[in-house]
Design an enzyme around this catalytic site. Structure first.
Site, PDB file in Angstrom:
ATOM      1  N   LYS A  74       0.964 -30.517  -2.973  1.00 28.84           N
ATOM      2  CA  LYS A  74       1.189 -30.092  -4.361  1.00 28.84           C
ATOM      3  C   LYS A  74       1.315 -28.575  -4.472  1.00 28.84           C
ATOM      4  CE  LYS A  74      -2.116 -31.254  -7.016  1.00 28.84           C
ATOM      5  NZ  LYS A  74      -2.869 -30.000  -6.901  1.00 28.84           N
ATOM      6  N   THR A  76       1.966 -26.484  -2.018  1.00 32.13           N
ATOM      7  CA  THR A  76       3.152 -26.112  -1.245  1.00 32.13           C
ATOM      8  C   THR A  76       4.409 -26.271  -2.087  1.00 32.13           C
ATOM      9  OG1 THR A  76       2.018 -26.893   0.733  1.00 32.13           O
ATOM     10  CG2 THR A  76       4.377 -26.550   0.924  1.00 32.13           C
ATOM     11  N   ARG A  97      -4.481 -21.747  -8.598  1.00 30.89           N
ATOM     12  CA  ARG A  97      -5.915 -21.467  -8.642  1.00 30.89           C
ATOM     13  C   ARG A  97      -6.382 -20.767  -7.362  1.00 30.89           C
ATOM     14  NH1 ARG A  97      -8.126 -27.209  -9.037  1.00 30.89           N
ATOM     15  NH2 ARG A  97      -6.299 -27.515  -7.732  1.00 30.89           N
ATOM     16  N   LYS A 108     -11.023 -29.659   3.419  1.00 31.75           N
ATOM     17  CA  LYS A 108      -9.642 -29.455   3.054  1.00 31.75           C
ATOM     18  C   LYS A 108      -8.959 -28.294   3.767  1.00 31.75           C
ATOM     19  CE  LYS A 108      -7.400 -28.364  -1.313  1.00 31.75           C
ATOM     20  NZ  LYS A 108      -7.658 -28.088  -2.695  1.00 31.75           N
ATOM     21  N   ALA A 276     -10.733 -30.200 -10.253  1.00 35.26           N
ATOM     22  CA  ALA A 276     -10.108 -31.140 -11.190  1.00 35.26           C
ATOM     23  C   ALA A 276     -10.818 -32.474 -11.246  1.00 35.26           C
ATOM     24  CB  ALA A 276      -8.647 -31.350 -10.812  1.00 35.26           C
ATOM     25  N   PHE A 304      -5.489 -32.172  -7.959  1.00 36.31           N
ATOM     26  CA  PHE A 304      -5.492 -33.586  -7.581  1.00 36.31           C
ATOM     27  C   PHE A 304      -4.354 -34.371  -8.250  1.00 36.31           C
ATOM     28  CE2 PHE A 304     -10.151 -32.643  -6.770  1.00 36.31           C
ATOM     29  CZ  PHE A 304      -9.984 -32.550  -5.396  1.00 36.31           C
ATOM     30  N   PHE A 384       8.450 -34.927   5.359  1.00 34.39           N
ATOM     31  CA  PHE A 384       7.803 -34.865   6.672  1.00 34.39           C
ATOM     32  C   PHE A 384       8.826 -35.304   7.717  1.00 34.39           C
ATOM     33  CE2 PHE A 384       4.033 -34.426   4.278  1.00 34.39           C
ATOM     34  CZ  PHE A 384       2.971 -34.110   5.117  1.00 34.39           C
ATOM     35  N   TRP A 412       8.701 -26.881   3.025  1.00 37.46           N
ATOM     36  CA  TRP A 412       7.681 -26.570   4.049  1.00 37.46           C
ATOM     37  C   TRP A 412       8.360 -25.971   5.281  1.00 37.46           C
ATOM     38  CZ3 TRP A 412       6.449 -27.614   9.085  1.00 37.46           C
ATOM     39  CH2 TRP A 412       5.138 -27.306   9.480  1.00 37.46           C
TER      40      TRP A 412
END
Length: 559
Positions: A74, A76, A97, A108, A276, A304, A384, A412
């Site tokens: 998210k 990214t 954030r 994480k 969140a 999230f 991916f 990415w």
């Protein structure tokens, strides 16, 4: 095959520009930037106040499906989309954030994007950054210290020590501190009582900083914090023990948004960081509203899945700040959708169209939920290398049946060049004037009905279960004038239900409410459901075990 660099290697190789140059792109004069080194700065309150009459740009929310160990990307995608909009000639700013040390050293890792869609300086952002979290921790714990001190010196406010609601915080996952007994050791140390610690990102002070419009508003909100109750059950506020002024002083610099840059030297505001799944999960109002005055597009994220972050962004942040989002992007990956369809993590690299179609129900629920707020939505498929053409097409076909569109994004690996298509479509969506935003429920709806509305309309639950004491507490707050406040649900991020193992799009489940807390300063009621913890614990093998300084003095293991 070319070697794939790690996020930290990519970030370390970034060709950063001096932060004054990044500020100049937004028209911020050097005298209104307070540099923290060469690559980050705070924006002065005077400059922010002077922008109030300027027209707002378009606001884009980036949200996602429910998180899985497979990863969604998210942040990214938020960063990539900001770069993509700048690439196609739009003036765009990213608003995200700040990272908490708890998840960073826990499960994480970092929170600055990934691959070639990152915000830098990545190491600083994931560690101490500009000290905002330390200031919030200090202000919160100052109030706790003043509260115990007030009781020690005679308790002029007649606080019932059995009904003290203000705990302490620290920015770390530490289960040993969830429930403690303080003031042991005799008369000189005060009156022993049960208390505990929450993580800093769950602090009401964090939420207040992120919802305040300026220092005056901040001080007022801090004064409105309820720290406990008297024997007659009347609330005791932070202002009653004269804590609000000193707390504001500690937060004076933390209130100023932080300016940094993406890998492609585009401006990014990184400010505030409420969780969140516990708090409201959005970056600060002051950062978002300032960015809207300085750019044509502001891309921000909510924590999230859309059931938590997006719902709170719409029902709390937008409601309180008067924001009107123009479009929403829902991030998904083939891998995460397959996991929602029952595939184990080790098998995600194999094509499995049956599981993918089954898992699409989770994505579909989020798309439909976002549309309930009147905001047009588009799906970003975060690419991916293991994705097959058939799997990507299956998602596109499914999303089309919902009256929306899914776009494959390669940011990415390719940076802004890999997300141009999404950038163009988001710009068209935002400029099309299709948003008819409105919150899910009106202010005047009773508190328990608000909880039921979220549980039934967003989670697709059949009922909300709450003890008589919880319902009575909500009615008491309504009698005291707090009935207009929005609800901030504390729920597992992994499922629409309160069971983290229930993936996909469950229906007919119940939402058990364990506890309710009044955050009178922040301006919402926290509803704690299921087994959610306001102080997380570390996993058996924490991320910290892989974080170290190498022989060159560089940090390894942050990602």
């Amino acid at each position: 095959m070319a070697e794939v660099k790690s996020d930290i290697e990519i970030a370390r190789a970034a060709k950063k520009k001096p932060i004054l140059e990044i500020g100049a792109k937004l028209g911020i004069p050097p005298e209104h930037l307070l540099p923290y080194g060469h690559d980050k700065a705070k924006i002065s309150a005077d400059f922010i106040a002077a922008q109030k009459e300027r027209k707002n740009g378009h606001l884009i929310l980036v949200t996602a499906i429910n998180p899985t160990p497979a990863g969604e990307g998210k942040t990214t995608t938020t960063v990539g989309l900001g770069d993509g909009l700048n690439r196609i000639g739009k003036k765009a700013v990213v608003c995200i954030r700040e990272a908490s040390l708890g998840p960073c050293f826990g499960v994480k890792g970092g929170a600055a994007g990934g691959g070639y869609a990152q915000v830098v300086p990545m190491e600083d952002m994931n560690l101490h950054f500009t000290g905002d979290f330390h200031a919030i921790t200090s202000a919160h714990n100052l109030l706790a210290a003043l509260l115990d001190n007030h009781i020690y010196w005679g308790n002029e406010q007649n606080i019932d020590i059995r009904r003290i609601s203000w705990r302490r915080v620290m920015d770390m996952n530490d289960r040993a501190l969830r429930n403690i007994v303080g003031s042991l050791g005799g008369v000189a140390n005060g009156y022993p009582r049960e208390t505990g610690f929450d993580i800093t990102v769950a602090s009401e002070v964090m939420a207040i900083l992120c919802l305040s419009t300026d220092l005056k508003d901040l001080e007022k909100r801090l004064g409105n914090i309820i720290i406990g109750y008297r024997r007659d059950k009347s609330p005791v506020f932070a202002r009653d023990i004269k804590a609000d002024g000193a707390m504001t002083v500690l937060l004076k610099d933390a209130m100023q948004p932080n300016l940094v840059q993406t890998l492609e030297n585009n401006p990014a505001f990184v400010h505030g960081g409420p969780f969140a799944n516990i708090a409201h999960g959005c970056n600060s109002v002051i950062a978002t509203t300032t960015a809207l005055k300085l750019a044509d597009y502001v891309v921000t994220e909510a924590g999230f899945g859309a059931d938590l972050g997006a719902e709170k962004f719409f029902d709390i942040k937008c409601r309180k700040a008067g924001l009107k989002p123009d479009a929403a992007v829902i991030v998904a990956t083939v891998r995460a959708i397959k996991m929602n369809g029952g595939v184990k993590k080790d098998d995600l690299g194999k094509e499995n169209l049956e599981a993918l179609r089954k898992g699409c129900a989770n994505l579909g629920r989020h798309v439909q939920n976002v549309k309930k707020f009147g905001v047009p939505a588009i799906v970003a498929i975060n690419h991916f290398t293991s994705d097959t053409e058939a799997e990507v097409q299956a998602i596109k076909d499914y999303v089309a049946t919902l009256g929306a569109e899914a776009v494959l994004c390669r940011h990415w690996a390719e940076g802004s060049a890999g997300i141009e298509e999404l950038a163009r479509k988001v710009a068209d969506l935002a400029e099309g004037g299709h948003s008819q935003f409105s919150p899910l429920y009106p202010d005047e709806m009773p508190l328990f009905h608000k909880i039921e509305t979220i549980a039934k309309d967003i989670y697709h639950a059949s009922e909300v279960i709450a003890d008589k004491s919880v319902r009575e507490q909500l009615r008491t707050w309504e009698d005291q004038g707090y009935g207009h406040l929005p609800i901030c649900m504390a729920k597992t991020q992994y499922s629409f239900s309160t069971d983290p193992n229930l993936r996909g799009a469950p229906t007919g489940h119940t939402v058990p409410v364990r506890e309710v807390r009044l955050a009178a300063g922040a301006g919402f009621v926290v509803v704690i459901t299921g087994e959610i913890m306001t102080m997380p614990g570390l996993p058996k093998v924490p991320s910290s075990e892989k974080i170290y300084l190498n022989q060159q003095g560089y940090i390894e293991g942050l990602f």
